[in-house]
Design a protein around this motif. Sequence first.
Motif, PDB file in Angstrom:
ATOM      1  N   VAL A 136       0.842  -1.210   0.000  1.00 58.10           N
ATOM      2  CA  VAL A 136       0.000   0.000   0.000  1.00 58.10           C
ATOM      3  C   VAL A 136       0.868   1.248   0.000  1.00 58.10           C
ATOM      4  CG1 VAL A 136      -1.710   1.320   1.319  1.00 58.10           C
ATOM      5  CG2 VAL A 136      -1.930  -1.163   1.138  1.00 58.10           C
ATOM      6  N   GLY A 137       1.988   1.195   0.723  1.00 60.93           N
ATOM      7  CA  GLY A 137       2.909   2.333   0.744  1.00 60.93           C
ATOM      8  C   GLY A 137       3.425   2.675  -0.641  1.00 60.93           C
ATOM      9  N   ILE A 138       3.679   1.639  -1.466  1.00 64.85           N
ATOM     10  CA  ILE A 138       4.113   1.885  -2.842  1.00 64.85           C
ATOM     11  C   ILE A 138       2.999   2.560  -3.624  1.00 64.85           C
ATOM     12  CG2 ILE A 138       4.963   0.824  -4.965  1.00 64.85           C
ATOM     13  CD1 ILE A 138       6.008  -1.497  -3.273  1.00 64.85           C
ATOM     14  N   GLY A 139       1.755   2.112  -3.405  1.00 64.12           N
ATOM     15  CA  GLY A 139       0.617   2.734  -4.075  1.00 64.12           C
ATOM     16  C   GLY A 139       0.433   4.187  -3.676  1.00 64.12           C
ATOM     17  N   LEU A 140       0.588   4.473  -2.389  1.00 66.08           N
ATOM     18  CA  LEU A 140       0.485   5.860  -1.927  1.00 66.08           C
ATOM     19  C   LEU A 140       1.588   6.715  -2.551  1.00 66.08           C
ATOM     20  CD1 LEU A 140      -0.329   5.259   1.850  1.00 66.08           C
ATOM     21  CD2 LEU A 140      -1.869   6.255   0.147  1.00 66.08           C
ATOM     22  N   ALA A 141       2.782   6.143  -2.651  1.00 67.02           N
ATOM     23  CA  ALA A 141       3.895   6.874  -3.272  1.00 67.02           C
ATOM     24  C   ALA A 141       3.603   7.162  -4.734  1.00 67.02           C
ATOM     25  CB  ALA A 141       5.183   6.062  -3.129  1.00 67.02           C
ATOM     26  N   THR A 142       3.068   6.140  -5.442  1.00 67.82           N
ATOM     27  CA  THR A 142       2.735   6.337  -6.852  1.00 67.82           C
ATOM     28  C   THR A 142       1.682   7.410  -7.017  1.00 67.82           C
ATOM     29  OG1 THR A 142       3.051   3.951  -7.097  1.00 67.82           O
ATOM     30  CG2 THR A 142       2.166   5.139  -8.987  1.00 67.82           C
ATOM     31  N   GLY A 143       0.630   7.329  -6.170  1.00 64.22           N
ATOM     32  CA  GLY A 143      -0.443   8.313  -6.255  1.00 64.22           C
ATOM     33  C   GLY A 143       0.038   9.713  -5.968  1.00 64.22           C
ATOM     34  N   MET A 144       0.847   9.850  -4.918  1.00 65.19           N
ATOM     35  CA  MET A 144       1.369  11.155  -4.553  1.00 65.19           C
ATOM     36  C   MET A 144       2.267  11.707  -5.657  1.00 65.19           C
ATOM     37  SD  MET A 144       3.540  12.081  -1.119  1.00 65.19           S
ATOM     38  CE  MET A 144       4.350  13.675  -0.910  1.00 65.19           C
TER      39      MET A 144
END
Length: 436
Positions: A162-170
């Motif tokens: 999920v942290g990778i997804g948040l990074a991608t989104g940000m």
Amino acid sequence: MESRDQLTPEKRRYFRRVIASALVGNMLEFYDLFIYGFLAVYIAKVFFPTGDTYTSLLVALGTFGVSYFVRPLGAICIGSYSDRRGRKAGMMLTIWAMGLGTAMMAFAPGYATAGIGGTLMLVAGKLLQGFSAGGEFGTSVSFVTEHAPRHRRGYFASFQVVGIGLATGMASIVSLMLNRSLDPVAIVEWGWRLPFVVGLLIVPFGYWLRSQLDETPEFVKSAKVANPVATTLMSSKARICAAIGVYSLAASTNYLLGVFIPLYAQRELGMSASDSMWGAIGYSAAQILLPPLFGAMSDRVGRLQMIVCGTLLTGVLCLPAFHWMVAQPSLMVYVTCITGLTACVMVFQGAMPSFLAELFPNAVRTTGLALIHNLNFTVIGGLSLLICTWLAQQTGSKFIPAYYVMATVGIALLSTLFFRIRVRSQSADQAALDAA
């Protein structure tokens, strides 16, 4: 005495802080990675002026790839440190080191101002990021896994994805806003620095969050080894090689569907820079929402079953999705294909962190995890952008990223055989003991 597996309200609150503290470092690691990939076209003009746009881009992407060759060194140094001194100690070290690398990149003077000195500062910052990131995954996954109840490790460890997804989104949203707010000249002159400055804001928050938590109970109680690296390599060589193969698909899809896809959409599908970011946003949405669901499923049906299922789904649908995008290069088709492929990827990604963590005993867990993560991401992931860009230019094919992913699907499926044979062997041994 209260069971460690009993989730009281107090434990739930503590586990949320544990997840957040691990997630924030993973988020910073991948935010910086994605931002560099998204802005590679502009960074190439600022630091690698060759007079040819394609050559400058290749050099910039080459720098991206070269930084990954220091990640195994970070895995060895920081992983070993965390196995000897503690998961929390390792996490405190990586958050500041990643922050320093980001600052060096944000404030490096361009080639026009400082010549090769500015370029070297940028490269040094990228190398420092790579070194510190080399220890982040293993340390943070160990921290979460060892805090979590045993029957819910898949669920809790999946938040690393999920942290990778948040990074991608940000990174996608920041890049989208940058491209819509500034013209290309302004971005080249100064605007490209802003996303890196935004990343720096994560560092003090991450440090504070991590400082509030205790060391994992398993680490405190476990015996330590004098040389975790040597112990890991002597006892787990076959396991590490097989795990690298299983994890290869995670490396290829993280970079090609998360980092490379906006550049691919611009170069191969004819989309604008701002429209191309919607594919990365779709990728991040799936990566934020789905891993906990599939991580929880792995707690019930098994890690390896989820990994094989997700790998097969990705292998079956990857090439048709790219064919559809090329045949109908509209924004809706583009976002649908990338989001759908990411959903397939998350079936195995949700189970992956706990699967890898459970391969190693506590005394060498961080070292083993770090080596698998970084050897894989160095060879399969870090060079994927450079390889796919070069192959697409040489062959003229629009399907190079799909072929790259398909190759890692094959590697991953073959590698799962090692663990399936191992599980059957252990089951047979147990059955013989029960019969005796």
